[in-house]
Design a protein around this motif. Structure first.
Motif, mmCIF file in Angstrom:
data_model
loop_
_atom_site.group_PDB
_atom_site.id
_atom_site.type_symbol
_atom_site.label_atom_id
_atom_site.label_comp_id
_atom_site.label_asym_id
_atom_site.label_seq_id
_atom_site.Cartn_x
_atom_site.Cartn_y
_atom_site.Cartn_z
ATOM 1 N N GLU A 49 0.824 -1.217 0.000
ATOM 2 C CA GLU A 49 0.000 0.000 0.000
ATOM 3 C C GLU A 49 0.859 1.269 0.000
ATOM 4 O O GLU A 49 0.398 2.350 -0.380
ATOM 5 N N ILE A 50 2.127 1.129 0.415
ATOM 6 C CA ILE A 50 3.070 2.266 0.392
ATOM 7 C C ILE A 50 4.145 2.042 -0.666
ATOM 8 O O ILE A 50 4.360 2.874 -1.541
ATOM 9 N N THR A 51 4.804 0.864 -0.591
ATOM 10 C CA THR A 51 5.946 0.595 -1.479
ATOM 11 C C THR A 51 5.550 0.526 -2.949
ATOM 12 O O THR A 51 6.310 0.955 -3.812
ATOM 13 N N ILE A 52 4.352 -0.008 -3.251
ATOM 14 C CA ILE A 52 3.921 -0.130 -4.642
ATOM 15 C C ILE A 52 3.183 1.132 -5.088
ATOM 16 O O ILE A 52 3.538 1.753 -6.083
ATOM 17 N N THR A 53 2.150 1.515 -4.342
ATOM 18 C CA THR A 53 1.302 2.641 -4.726
ATOM 19 C C THR A 53 2.100 3.923 -4.934
ATOM 20 O O THR A 53 1.818 4.693 -5.850
ATOM 21 N N TYR A 54 3.075 4.158 -4.089
ATOM 22 C CA TYR A 54 3.829 5.408 -4.163
ATOM 23 C C TYR A 54 5.270 5.227 -4.640
ATOM 24 O O TYR A 54 5.688 5.794 -5.645
ATOM 25 N N ILE A 55 6.048 4.377 -3.930
ATOM 26 C CA ILE A 55 7.485 4.293 -4.195
ATOM 27 C C ILE A 55 7.794 3.633 -5.543
ATOM 28 O O ILE A 55 8.583 4.151 -6.330
ATOM 29 N N ALA A 56 7.157 2.478 -5.833
ATOM 30 C CA ALA A 56 7.482 1.725 -7.057
ATOM 31 C C ALA A 56 7.148 2.508 -8.326
ATOM 32 O O ALA A 56 7.978 2.626 -9.234
ATOM 33 N N VAL A 57 5.925 3.056 -8.398
ATOM 34 C CA VAL A 57 5.517 3.818 -9.584
ATOM 35 C C VAL A 57 6.373 5.078 -9.731
ATOM 36 O O VAL A 57 6.816 5.424 -10.828
ATOM 37 N N SER A 58 6.653 5.745 -8.615
ATOM 38 C CA SER A 58 7.511 6.940 -8.641
ATOM 39 C C SER A 58 8.903 6.596 -9.143
ATOM 40 O O SER A 58 9.507 7.348 -9.918
ATOM 41 N N ALA A 59 9.417 5.433 -8.710
ATOM 42 C CA ALA A 59 10.760 4.996 -9.119
ATOM 43 C C ALA A 59 10.842 4.788 -10.626
ATOM 44 O O ALA A 59 11.837 5.156 -11.266
ATOM 45 N N ILE A 60 9.772 4.214 -11.216
ATOM 46 C CA ILE A 60 9.755 3.974 -12.665
ATOM 47 C C ILE A 60 9.843 5.296 -13.426
ATOM 48 O O ILE A 60 10.601 5.434 -14.397
ATOM 49 N N PHE A 61 9.087 6.307 -12.987
ATOM 50 C CA PHE A 61 9.077 7.575 -13.719
ATOM 51 C C PHE A 61 10.284 8.454 -13.401
ATOM 52 O O PHE A 61 10.728 9.225 -14.256
ATOM 53 N N PHE A 62 10.844 8.322 -12.209
ATOM 54 C CA PHE A 62 12.103 9.012 -11.909
ATOM 55 C C PHE A 62 13.200 8.427 -12.800
ATOM 56 O O PHE A 62 14.033 9.153 -13.362
ATOM 57 N N ASN A 63 13.166 7.108 -12.935
ATOM 58 C CA ASN A 63 14.106 6.380 -13.793
ATOM 59 C C ASN A 63 14.003 6.864 -15.246
ATOM 60 O O ASN A 63 15.014 7.107 -15.914
ATOM 61 N N SER A 64 12.759 7.030 -15.736
ATOM 62 C CA SER A 64 12.542 7.501 -17.106
ATOM 63 C C SER A 64 13.014 8.944 -17.271
ATOM 64 O O SER A 64 13.631 9.289 -18.282
ATOM 65 N N VAL A 69 4.123 12.677 -12.577
ATOM 66 C CA VAL A 69 4.659 13.939 -13.098
ATOM 67 C C VAL A 69 5.858 14.431 -12.280
ATOM 68 O O VAL A 69 6.909 14.756 -12.835
ATOM 69 N N VAL A 70 5.698 14.480 -10.956
ATOM 70 C CA VAL A 70 6.770 15.016 -10.097
ATOM 71 C C VAL A 70 8.064 14.202 -10.218
ATOM 72 O O VAL A 70 9.142 14.788 -10.430
ATOM 73 N N PRO A 71 8.023 12.838 -10.115
ATOM 74 C CA PRO A 71 9.276 12.074 -10.275
ATOM 75 C C PRO A 71 9.924 12.268 -11.649
ATOM 76 O O PRO A 71 11.149 12.302 -11.756
ATOM 77 N N LEU A 72 9.086 12.408 -12.704
ATOM 78 C CA LEU A 72 9.608 12.620 -14.055
ATOM 79 C C LEU A 72 10.366 13.950 -14.134
ATOM 80 O O LEU A 72 11.469 14.014 -14.690
ATOM 81 N N ILE A 73 9.783 15.001 -13.552
ATOM 82 C CA ILE A 73 10.417 16.324 -13.548
ATOM 83 C C ILE A 73 11.705 16.303 -12.722
ATOM 84 O O ILE A 73 12.743 16.836 -13.152
#
Length: 312
Positions: free
Chosen positions: A6-21, A145-149
């Motif tokens: 509920e924390i690691t996937i919903t927020y951290i995992a998806v954010s990590a993918i877009f920060f990576n991109s 959006v925020v991790p991508l930026i």
């Protein structure tokens, strides 16, 4: 469980993918992708208009079969889902296609899906509930959006190091995506109330693979027509973004729209099958699509080269 999805996937995992991109993508490629309006229109119309309508027509024929009706309703919910926020980007990157266009359509499609998906579910299934658009929108903004930026900003300062070391961005994103699939499967199939008959499940799996293959072939044909202005790299992004469906947005959306439904677990099953199936099919097709794209690009370069004058 200890993984705290509920924390690691919903927020951290998806954010990590877009920060990576954001970290791996050249800024000029991302800005040029924003202007590719025809590509964006093609992807969004196909995935949010043609896809759910075609599934609805197909389900009218399947309604006379003995397949579990709640699994069929679940198949319709798959059609109503927006493009994914991760898998299409990762597979487009693996092939070497237009990653910037894939990122834009994943993010833009997700934001459209916040409004359009509940309306489509209401139209095709008659389900109604008050969907908290603001909270879903803010969550998507913070995790996409925020991790991508931030990734783009960090890239400006460590650009030389990235080009010199070439970190394995694709492998990192794939590992994160695998974690998302694993935790979602655990969450659904841990439900003691889920009641599946083997016949319906096998047929649904077969239908899902058939639908994916058919729609991938259809988008490929449309985007490679003679009068099409799409490049081979654009076609790769179109094929993956138009036919893939979001699990990370889809499951929370189903839990909101079908809150209190006795058969919510059964309705969720087709989406849970569709997501790993799209990654499996996409991964298997990566070498084939890559070789097609490279040969097509070479052929286009040859046709554009000026012909040498013929000596008499």
């Amino acid at each position: 469980g200890p993984l705290k999805p509920e924390i690691t996937i919903t927020y951290i995992a998806v954010s990590a993918i877009f920060f990576n991109s954001g970290l791996s993508l050249k800024t000029e490629e991302l800005t040029s992708a924003l202007m590719h309006v025809r590509l964006h229109l093609f992807v969004q119309i196909f995935t949010l208009v043609f896809f759910p309508t075609a599934i609805w027509v197909f389900l009218q024929l399947l309604s006379i079969t003995p397949i579990n009706e709640w699994l069929l309703k679940g198949l319709q919910t798959v059609g109503c889902m927006p493009p994914p926020v991760s898998s299409a980007v990762i597979l487009t990157k693996a092939v070497g296609g237009n990653e910037a266009a894939a990122i834009f359509n994943s993010a833009f499609g997700s934001f459209l899906g916040i409004v359009i998906t509940p309306l489509l579910l209401l139209l095709f299934l008659g389900s109604s509930s008050s969907v908290p658009f603001t909270s879903i929108f803010s969550q998507l903004f913070m995790t996409v959006v925020v991790p991508l930026i931030i990734g783009q900003i960090v890239r400006r300062y460590i650009k030389d190091w990235l080009e010199r070391k070439k970190p394995p961005f694709g492998a990192i994103s794939s590992c994160v995506l695998l974690m998302i699939i694993y935790t979602t499967f655990c969450d659904t199939f841990a439900n003691p109330n889920i009641d599946l008959d083997k016949f319906s499940l096998i047929i649904i799996v077969f239908i899902i693979f058939s639908v994916q293959m058919s729609f991938m072939f259809l988008t490929f044909l449309f985007s490679t027509r003679n009068n099409s202005t799409f490049t081979p790299a654009d076609t790769v992004a179109i094929v993956f973004c138009s036919t893939h469906k979001s699990l990370t947005l889809g499951i929370p959306m189903l839990k909101i729209v079908f809150a209190g439904y006795e058969y919510l677990s059964l309705i969720s099953v087709p989406l849970l099958i569709y997501h790993p199936a799209q990654i499996l099919l996409g991964s298997l097709l990566v070498p084939t699509i890559k070789s097609w794209m490279v040969s097509r690009q070479k052929a286009l370069k040859l046709t554009r080269q000026p012909k040498a004058p013929v000596k008499v």
